[in-house]
Design an enzyme around this catalytic site. Structure first.
Site, PDB file in Angstrom:
ATOM      1  N   TRP A 102       0.817  -1.216   0.000  1.00 57.73           N
ATOM      2  CA  TRP A 102       0.000   0.000   0.000  1.00 57.73           C
ATOM      3  C   TRP A 102       0.847   1.261   0.000  1.00 57.73           C
ATOM      4  CZ3 TRP A 102      -4.358  -0.485  -2.103  1.00 57.73           C
ATOM      5  CH2 TRP A 102      -5.101  -1.668  -1.965  1.00 57.73           C
ATOM      6  N   ASP A 174      -1.689   6.585   6.146  1.00 55.75           N
ATOM      7  CA  ASP A 174      -2.770   5.715   5.685  1.00 55.75           C
ATOM      8  C   ASP A 174      -3.071   4.726   6.807  1.00 55.75           C
ATOM      9  OD1 ASP A 174      -4.413   3.844   4.513  1.00 55.75           O
ATOM     10  OD2 ASP A 174      -3.153   3.510   2.746  1.00 55.75           O
ATOM     11  N   LYS A 198     -12.376  -1.776   6.575  1.00 52.12           N
ATOM     12  CA  LYS A 198     -11.628  -2.738   7.378  1.00 52.12           C
ATOM     13  C   LYS A 198     -12.028  -2.627   8.852  1.00 52.12           C
ATOM     14  CE  LYS A 198      -8.910  -2.831   3.523  1.00 52.12           C
ATOM     15  NZ  LYS A 198      -8.147  -1.916   2.690  1.00 52.12           N
TER      16      LYS A 198
HETATM   17  C1  LIG Z   1      -7.516  -1.499   1.557  1.00 53.19           C
HETATM   18  C2  LIG Z   1      -6.422  -0.493   1.643  1.00 53.19           C
HETATM   19  C3  LIG Z   1      -6.292   0.559   0.724  1.00 53.19           C
HETATM   20  C4  LIG Z   1      -7.195   0.698  -0.491  1.00 53.19           C
HETATM   21  O1  LIG Z   1      -8.471   0.992  -0.140  1.00 53.19           O
HETATM   22  P1  LIG Z   1      -9.591   1.227  -1.271  1.00 53.19           P
HETATM   23  O2  LIG Z   1     -10.763   1.613  -0.455  1.00 53.19           O
HETATM   24  O3  LIG Z   1      -9.754  -0.068  -2.001  1.00 53.19           O
HETATM   25  O4  LIG Z   1      -9.109   2.313  -2.158  1.00 53.19           O
HETATM   26  C5  LIG Z   1      -5.288   1.474   0.908  1.00 53.19           C
HETATM   27  N1  LIG Z   1      -4.440   1.380   1.945  1.00 53.19           N
HETATM   28  C6  LIG Z   1      -4.531   0.380   2.847  1.00 53.19           C
HETATM   29  C7  LIG Z   1      -3.559   0.331   3.993  1.00 53.19           C
HETATM   30  C8  LIG Z   1      -5.521  -0.589   2.723  1.00 53.19           C
HETATM   31  O5  LIG Z   1      -5.609  -1.574   3.624  1.00 53.19           O
END
Ligand SMILES: *Cc1c(COP(=O)(O)O)cnc(C)c1O
Length: 363
Positions: A102, A174, A198
């Site tokens: 990511w 993030d 999540k």
């Molecule tokens: C799932 C995830 C993303 C991407 O998320 P989307 O909603 O599919 O754009 C980005 N960063 C992390 C750490 C993730 O777990």
């Protein structure tokens, strides 16, 4: 009907209590004679739901008043691109610390807009990530628009266990797969963003927590709809927000507060991950996790069996036993257990019991 334990990495398991409440309210929300999804986002009813969700999230995460909280359509990937447009001038340097899949996605999204400087990377020659570069080895730029980290790498199972001090540039993180999973000092960050699917609720909505002074930055030429300051000025109702997702997120956050807040989830998440890592480390090498112990993720645990035949058998038998979505991401292979806030300790215990039984039969 029995609900299985769902170890999906995202969209992920939601609290049963939240799903039941949404089900009960589906046709008639709070005596309005209409579903919450059928009400105007500008009406008093939805405005109250939205405001409550924000107040509850502020309470849950102890978000200081000088931070704006935005609820935005789109995923974390969308925010990965928008942060450059909003907070960096064209071609300005932005520092990225690369700790997994990511982090690399985040860089890909901003390449058209900024001069990406990789301040540190823990990528290994085989393309894997199993550690976090020590802070002392980071080479930060003097004039970076921001420093970006990925708090938890969902695919590689690597998690920051403390907040790095990056000096003058604001720290952007993030937190998609670890938001509200333990107490975090928000004031150490310029910006925190997360897709909700999540740890906070359903897919289709992202949360952005941003220090208000940063919203005054000029950034780059862009449409108003891509401008965080405009969303902040209109309480995230610049256009029609994803009302259903916002409502479900609100129910999830309220549930978390009722369960005891982030301190309680930190305790549960530590207990769950200790169970699974204990099963892996105590298996005499039958199960394997390759991440440096100090930065092993509490949220996502990738692990491996001795061969692919056993992996296939593990997946079909675990599914039959009511343990869903344990297949590893294709970039890493093997197996992966995601243990987000809504996964009960009993789910981790059921997984560990299954692992022991599977080893007895196949080890
Ligand atoms: C799932 C995830 C993303 C991407 O998320 P989307 O909603 O599919 O754009 C980005 N960063 C992390 C750490 C993730 O777990």
């Amino acid at each position: 009907m029995t609900r299985a334990y769902n170890f999906s990495a995202g969209p992920a398991t939601l609290p049963e209590a939240v799903l039941r409440q949404a089900q009960a309210e589906m046709l008639d929300w709070n005596g309005t004679g209409a579903s919450i999804v059928e009400l105007s986002h500008r009406g008093a009813e939805f405005m109250a739901v939205a405001a409550q969700a924000e107040a509850d999230l502020r309470a849950l995460m102890s978000i200081p008043d000088d931070y704006a909280v935005l609820f935005l359509a789109g995923g974390a990937t969308t925010q990965q691109a928008l942060i450059a447009l909003n907070f960096a001038s064209p071609g300005q340097v932005a520092d990225y610390v690369v700790t997994g899949h990511w982090s690399k996605t985040a860089i890909r999204q901003v390449r058209p807009y900024v001069d990406v400087h990789v301040a540190a990377s823990s990528e290994e020659p085989d393309g894997g990530f199993r550690s976090i570069p020590p802070r002392a080895q980071w080479q930060l730029s003097d004039d970076a628009a921001y420093v970006h980290i990925t708090a938890n790498e969902t695919i590689h199972g690597v998690e920051f266990r403390d907040t790095p001090d990056v000096g003058a540039a604001p720290l952007f993180a993030d937190f998609s797969s670890s938001i509200a999973s333990e107490p975090v000092d928000v004031s150490k960050y310029g910006l925190i963003y997360a897709g909700a699917q999540k740890n906070l609720g359903p897919v289709g909505i992202s949360v952005l927590v941003v220090r208000r002074d940063l919203l005054e930055r000029a950034g780059q030429p862009r449409a108003d709809i891509f401008t965080y300051a405009s969303h902040a000025a209109r309480d995230s109702m610049l256009n029609t927000p994803p009302t259903w997702n916002w409502y479900l997120l609100g129910l999830t956050v309220r549930w978390m507060l009722e369960q005891g807040g982030v301190e309680e989830f930190a305790r549960r998440n530590a207990a769950k991950s200790a169970l699974v890592y204990g099963a892996i480390d105590g298996s005499g090498g039958f199960y394997r996790n390759e991440v440096a112990p100090a930065v092993r993720s509490r949220m996502n645990i990738p692990f491996f069996l001795p061969d692919d035949t056993l992996t296939t058998r593990f997946l079909s038998e675990s599914k039959a036993a009511g343990l869903l979505a344990l297949k590893g991401h294709k970039a890493v292979g093997g197996l992966r257990a995601s243990l987000y806030n809504a996964m009960p300790v009993e789910g981790a215990q059921a997984l560990v019991d299954f692992m022991a039984d599977f080893q007895r039969r196949n080890g």
